[in-house]
Every structure is written in C-alpha cells, then in structure tokens.
Design a protein around this motif. Structure first.
Motif, PDB file in Angstrom:
ATOM      1  N   GLY A   2       0.798  -1.212   0.000  1.00  0.00           N
ATOM      2  CA  GLY A   2       0.000   0.000   0.000  1.00  0.00           C
ATOM      3  C   GLY A   2       0.835   1.268   0.000  1.00  0.00           C
ATOM      4  O   GLY A   2       1.986   1.279  -0.422  1.00  0.00           O
ATOM      5  N   GLU A  63      -4.144   0.424   2.122  1.00  0.00           N
ATOM      6  CA  GLU A  63      -4.167  -0.471   0.957  1.00  0.00           C
ATOM      7  C   GLU A  63      -5.527  -0.259   0.301  1.00  0.00           C
ATOM      8  O   GLU A  63      -6.555  -0.544   0.915  1.00  0.00           O
ATOM      9  CB  GLU A  63      -3.983  -1.924   1.374  1.00  0.00           C
ATOM     10  CG  GLU A  63      -4.010  -2.910   0.235  1.00  0.00           C
ATOM     11  CD  GLU A  63      -2.853  -2.762  -0.736  1.00  0.00           C
ATOM     12  OE1 GLU A  63      -3.118  -2.774  -1.947  1.00  0.00           O
ATOM     13  OE2 GLU A  63      -1.704  -2.625  -0.283  1.00  0.00           O
ATOM     14  N   PHE A  66      -8.496   0.960   2.501  1.00  0.00           N
ATOM     15  CA  PHE A  66      -8.533   0.317   3.814  1.00  0.00           C
ATOM     16  C   PHE A  66      -7.316   0.752   4.639  1.00  0.00           C
ATOM     17  O   PHE A  66      -6.174   0.529   4.236  1.00  0.00           O
ATOM     18  CB  PHE A  66      -8.521  -1.208   3.650  1.00  0.00           C
ATOM     19  CG  PHE A  66      -8.764  -1.956   4.922  1.00  0.00           C
ATOM     20  CD1 PHE A  66     -10.049  -2.179   5.376  1.00  0.00           C
ATOM     21  CD2 PHE A  66      -7.704  -2.441   5.672  1.00  0.00           C
ATOM     22  CE1 PHE A  66     -10.281  -2.874   6.548  1.00  0.00           C
ATOM     23  CE2 PHE A  66      -7.924  -3.135   6.839  1.00  0.00           C
ATOM     24  CZ  PHE A  66      -9.220  -3.345   7.287  1.00  0.00           C
ATOM     25  N   TYR A  68      -4.952   0.101   7.439  1.00  0.00           N
ATOM     26  CA  TYR A  68      -4.561  -1.040   8.270  1.00  0.00           C
ATOM     27  C   TYR A  68      -3.533  -0.663   9.336  1.00  0.00           C
ATOM     28  O   TYR A  68      -3.200  -1.487  10.188  1.00  0.00           O
ATOM     29  CB  TYR A  68      -4.033  -2.192   7.416  1.00  0.00           C
ATOM     30  CG  TYR A  68      -2.787  -1.873   6.621  1.00  0.00           C
ATOM     31  CD1 TYR A  68      -1.526  -2.008   7.180  1.00  0.00           C
ATOM     32  CD2 TYR A  68      -2.881  -1.434   5.311  1.00  0.00           C
ATOM     33  CE1 TYR A  68      -0.394  -1.719   6.458  1.00  0.00           C
ATOM     34  CE2 TYR A  68      -1.748  -1.143   4.577  1.00  0.00           C
ATOM     35  CZ  TYR A  68      -0.511  -1.288   5.152  1.00  0.00           C
ATOM     36  OH  TYR A  68       0.615  -0.995   4.428  1.00  0.00           O
ATOM     37  N   CYS A  79      -0.981  -1.476  14.153  1.00  0.00           N
ATOM     38  CA  CYS A  79      -1.457  -2.069  12.910  1.00  0.00           C
ATOM     39  C   CYS A  79      -2.455  -3.178  13.193  1.00  0.00           C
ATOM     40  O   CYS A  79      -2.429  -3.819  14.241  1.00  0.00           O
ATOM     41  CB  CYS A  79      -0.306  -2.579  12.052  1.00  0.00           C
ATOM     42  SG  CYS A  79       0.563  -3.988  12.714  1.00  0.00           S
ATOM     43  N   LYS A 113      -6.382  -8.658  -2.317  1.00  0.00           N
ATOM     44  CA  LYS A 113      -6.440  -7.430  -1.521  1.00  0.00           C
ATOM     45  C   LYS A 113      -6.167  -7.728  -0.052  1.00  0.00           C
ATOM     46  O   LYS A 113      -5.423  -7.006   0.607  1.00  0.00           O
ATOM     47  CB  LYS A 113      -7.798  -6.755  -1.686  1.00  0.00           C
ATOM     48  CG  LYS A 113      -7.999  -6.130  -3.040  1.00  0.00           C
ATOM     49  CD  LYS A 113      -9.367  -5.499  -3.175  1.00  0.00           C
ATOM     50  CE  LYS A 113      -9.553  -4.895  -4.555  1.00  0.00           C
ATOM     51  NZ  LYS A 113     -10.881  -4.272  -4.700  1.00  0.00           N
ATOM     52  N   GLU A 114      -6.772  -8.795   0.466  1.00  0.00           N
ATOM     53  CA  GLU A 114      -6.545  -9.158   1.863  1.00  0.00           C
ATOM     54  C   GLU A 114      -5.091  -9.556   2.110  1.00  0.00           C
ATOM     55  O   GLU A 114      -4.511  -9.208   3.139  1.00  0.00           O
ATOM     56  CB  GLU A 114      -7.478 -10.292   2.285  1.00  0.00           C
ATOM     57  CG  GLU A 114      -8.893  -9.836   2.500  1.00  0.00           C
ATOM     58  CD  GLU A 114      -9.758 -10.905   3.142  1.00  0.00           C
ATOM     59  OE1 GLU A 114      -9.222 -11.925   3.619  1.00  0.00           O
ATOM     60  OE2 GLU A 114     -10.977 -10.703   3.173  1.00  0.00           O
ATOM     61  N   ILE A 117      -2.923  -6.444   2.332  1.00  0.00           N
ATOM     62  CA  ILE A 117      -3.046  -5.821   3.656  1.00  0.00           C
ATOM     63  C   ILE A 117      -2.196  -6.590   4.659  1.00  0.00           C
ATOM     64  O   ILE A 117      -1.509  -5.996   5.491  1.00  0.00           O
ATOM     65  CB  ILE A 117      -4.520  -5.765   4.095  1.00  0.00           C
ATOM     66  CG1 ILE A 117      -5.289  -4.770   3.225  1.00  0.00           C
ATOM     67  CG2 ILE A 117      -4.656  -5.420   5.575  1.00  0.00           C
ATOM     68  CD1 ILE A 117      -6.792  -4.846   3.362  1.00  0.00           C
ATOM     69  N   ASN A 118      -2.203  -7.901   4.562  1.00  0.00           N
ATOM     70  CA  ASN A 118      -1.408  -8.742   5.459  1.00  0.00           C
ATOM     71  C   ASN A 118       0.085  -8.469   5.288  1.00  0.00           C
ATOM     72  O   ASN A 118       0.818  -8.386   6.278  1.00  0.00           O
ATOM     73  CB  ASN A 118      -1.722 -10.218   5.199  1.00  0.00           C
ATOM     74  CG  ASN A 118      -1.196 -11.111   6.279  1.00  0.00           C
ATOM     75  OD1 ASN A 118      -1.358 -10.823   7.460  1.00  0.00           O
ATOM     76  ND2 ASN A 118      -0.565 -12.200   5.886  1.00  0.00           N
ATOM     77  N   SER A 121       0.834  -5.132   6.933  1.00  0.00           N
ATOM     78  CA  SER A 121       0.814  -5.282   8.392  1.00  0.00           C
ATOM     79  C   SER A 121       2.073  -5.971   8.895  1.00  0.00           C
ATOM     80  O   SER A 121       2.640  -5.577   9.916  1.00  0.00           O
ATOM     81  CB  SER A 121      -0.417  -6.081   8.827  1.00  0.00           C
ATOM     82  OG  SER A 121      -1.593  -5.377   8.537  1.00  0.00           O
TER      83      SER A 121
END
Length: 132
Positions: A2, A63, A66, A68, A79, A113-114, A117-118, A121
């Motif tokens: 992101g 991201e 979103f 995070y 986070c 997308k998830e 984000i991971n 993080s």
C-alpha cells in the motif's frame, strides 16, 4: 504493498459500521488533503480517534481504501493484522472457481487485496508496530 499518507489528522467524518466492526468514514482530512470512503477496523479506529485530538503528524498506512495501520503524533505505530489462512482458502476456491462464470476471479481479487493488507501489516510489525 500500500501507501502512506502523512499530515496532521484534523477530521474524521461520519462513520458507517460494517461487518466485523469495520467503519467507513464519509471523509478523512489529513494535512491539506481530504479523502472519502476510507475504511478502518475497530482497533485502528481507536487510534484514529486519539490522533485527531493530538497535535502533530499522523501517518496512515493504506491499501486501496482500507487503513490497516496508523502512527500517532506520539510516534507509536499500531497495525491491524488478520491471519492469512482465510485469504489463502479464498484464493484456492477462486482458482477452482475460475471456470464458473468468473466467480473465481472475484474471489481471487478479494483474496489478493486481503493478502496485500497482510503484507503491509507484517512490514509494520517488523518495524516495531503494535498489533491491535
């Protein structure tokens, strides 16, 4: 991965509550920019509320739309981290579902997308961020 937005957090607009405690803000004003329809999980929302009342620069880790992660004016980074197993299952079902009218493609995009984000993080955690 992101991107970061840094500046003084001056406004958190109205928030609509979504599934799993995720809030979607009508607007967020940080620095001289206004962003609309950003989403943040409940844990991050707590630190956004704190940052809007503090003085100094805040950094949002984003991201897509979103949020995070957040670094508050005090310099602490927080986070949100979700275990990736659900995203990996979604990706697997997406690959299996590709031949079925594009349903698989929708799952693959959501899982990607998830997972992004991971990854973001994980980077914040390695830099000393606190998991919320």
């Amino acid at each position: 991965m992101g991107y970061k937005i840094t500046g003084e957090l001056t406004l958190l607009g109205d928030a609509q509550f979504g599934p799993n405690g995720v809030r979607q803000y009508s607007v967020i004003e940080i620095g001289s920019n206004v962003y609309s329809k950003f989403r943040a999980p409940a844990g991050i929302n707590t630190y956004l509320q704190k940052a809007v009342h503090g003085r100094g620069p805040t950094t949002l880790y984003v991201e897509g739309n979103f949020i995070y992660g957040v670094t508050t004016p005090e310099g602490k980074t927080y986070c949100w981290k979700k275990e990736p197993i659900g995203s990996l299952f979604m990706m697997m079902f997406g690959i299996i579902g590709l031949p079925f009218m594009g349903i698989g493609l929708i799952l693959i995009i959501a899982a990607s997308k998830e997972l992004a984000i991971n990854v973001g993080s994980n980077a914040l955690l390695r830099q000393g961020g606190l998991r919320v």
